[in-house]
Design an enzyme around this catalytic site. Structure first.
Site, short mmCIF file in Angstrom:
data_model
loop_
_atom_site.label_atom_id
_atom_site.label_comp_id
_atom_site.label_asym_id
_atom_site.label_seq_id
_atom_site.Cartn_x
_atom_site.Cartn_y
_atom_site.Cartn_z
N GLY A 172 35.66 24.45 33.28
CA GLY A 172 37.12 24.45 33.28
C GLY A 172 37.77 25.08 32.06
N SER A 173 37.07 26.03 31.40
CA SER A 173 37.71 26.63 30.22
C SER A 173 38.89 27.52 30.62
CB SER A 173 36.69 27.41 29.38
OG SER A 173 36.34 28.62 30.00
N MET A 186 33.34 27.47 42.79
CA MET A 186 32.17 28.19 43.30
C MET A 186 31.95 27.97 44.80
SD MET A 186 31.48 29.96 40.87
CE MET A 186 31.14 30.27 39.15
N ARG A 187 33.02 28.14 45.57
CA ARG A 187 32.91 28.08 47.02
C ARG A 187 33.77 29.18 47.63
NH1 ARG A 187 31.09 23.27 49.41
NH2 ARG A 187 32.24 23.75 51.30
N LEU A 188 33.35 29.66 48.78
CA LEU A 188 34.18 30.63 49.49
C LEU A 188 35.40 29.91 50.05
CD1 LEU A 188 31.99 33.01 51.68
CD2 LEU A 188 33.57 33.62 49.84
N ASN A 229 42.05 34.38 42.00
CA ASN A 229 40.72 34.06 41.47
C ASN A 229 40.47 34.90 40.23
OD1 ASN A 229 38.03 33.01 41.38
ND2 ASN A 229 37.29 34.91 42.30
N HIS A 241 37.25 36.63 38.01
CA HIS A 241 35.82 36.96 38.14
C HIS A 241 35.36 37.70 36.88
CE1 HIS A 241 32.08 37.70 40.19
NE2 HIS A 241 32.15 38.96 39.78
C1 GAR Z 1 34.26 32.06 34.58
O1 GAR Z 1 33.55 33.01 33.84
C2 GAR Z 1 34.77 32.67 35.87
O2 GAR Z 1 35.16 34.01 35.74
C3 GAR Z 1 33.56 32.54 36.75
O3 GAR Z 1 33.05 31.27 36.46
C4 GAR Z 1 33.35 30.95 35.10
C5 GAR Z 1 34.02 29.61 35.05
O4 GAR Z 1 34.18 29.17 33.73
N1 GAR Z 1 33.89 32.70 38.14
C6 GAR Z 1 33.13 33.37 39.02
O5 GAR Z 1 32.05 33.83 38.74
C7 GAR Z 1 33.73 33.48 40.41
N2 GAR Z 1 32.98 34.39 41.21
P1 GAR Z 1 35.21 28.02 33.38
O6 GAR Z 1 34.85 26.84 34.31
O7 GAR Z 1 34.93 27.69 31.95
O8 GAR Z 1 36.59 28.53 33.63
#
Ligand code: GAR
Length: 212
Positions: free
Chosen positions: A23-24, A101-103, A118, A120
């Site tokens: 959740g950063s 992390m789900r579609l 979203n 990425h």
């Molecule tokens: C982030 O790097 C985000 O871009 C990625 O997961 C991480 C979540 O970090 N998302 C994906 O890869 C989506 N396909 P966080 O929980 O610290 O925000």
């Protein structure tokens, strides 16, 4: 200053966050939302993972936080209906996936058309899906980065709103690259949200026009 999100002013954009882990990005958006000039507020955080750190953090910050367990529902539609109910209860205008992390399925897309974003950790359409930073290193690209896009039914495929490039450095490993990209993610997401609530984003087919 009272940074409680329990009663956001009605003229600010109401954001619901979906996350699965650390959740950063959620926290970076939250921090931005507490600035005086911010035009958005996080009004709820929902996670498919009970132990997600982001969910715990939301509770600490006094934001209504919910765990919705997919396995408790018969199918994806029912699972997403439960999410939609919470988002509507909190009158969310925009849904931000932040490490969710789900579609996303039809139910969410129908109820929030062009209102789900979203982030990425790659320059889409390169390296969609899991472990984008590892994919970039293995491919040997010289530049990667991050992308904020509107969500459609595909995996990281919707219209692109904003991107920031991040050069690959000699000696980078997955961790060092992920960290530098993450720093940029934290800046980029709030920028896109702010543009959305300023009505500066116009979708034309695959293109998102940023109005001046
Ligand atoms: C982030 O790097 C985000 O871009 C990625 O997961 C991480 C979540 O970090 N998302 C994906 O890869 C989506 N396909 P966080 O929980 O610290 O925000």
């Amino acid at each position: 200053m009272d940074t409680s999100n329990a009663h956001p002013p009605s003229n600010t954009g109401r954001v619901g966050i979906l996350l699965s882990g650390r959740g950063s990005n959620f926290e970076a958006i939250y921090r931005k939302s507490t600035e005086e000039a911010a035009n958005f507020k996080i009004v709820t955080v929902i996670s498919n993972k009970r132990k997600a750190r982001g969910l715990e953090r939301a509770r600490e910050l006094g934001i209504p936080a919910y765990h919705i367990a997919p396995r408790k529902y018969e199918n994806r539609e029912n699972y997403e209906s439960a999410i939609v109910d919470i988002l509507n209860e909190h009158q969310c205008r925009l849904v931000c996936l932040a490490g969710y992390m789900r579609l996303v399925g039809e139910r969410l897309l129908q109820d929030f058309p062009n209102r789900i974003m979203n982030i990425h950790p790659a320059l889409l359409p390169a390296f969609p899906g899991l472990d984008a930073q590892k994919q970039a290193l293995e491919y040997g690209v010289k530049v990667s980065g991050c992308t904020v896009h509107f969500v459609d039914g595909g995996m990281d495929t919707g219209p692109i709103i904003l991107q920031t490039p991040v050069p690959i450095e000699e000696g980078d490993d997955e961790e060092s690259l992920s960290q530098r990209i993450l720093t940029q993610e934290h800046r980029l997401y709030s920028k896109a949200i702010s543009l959305f609530f300023n009505n500066k984003l116009k979708i034309q087919g695959r293109r998102v026009i940023i109005l001046e």
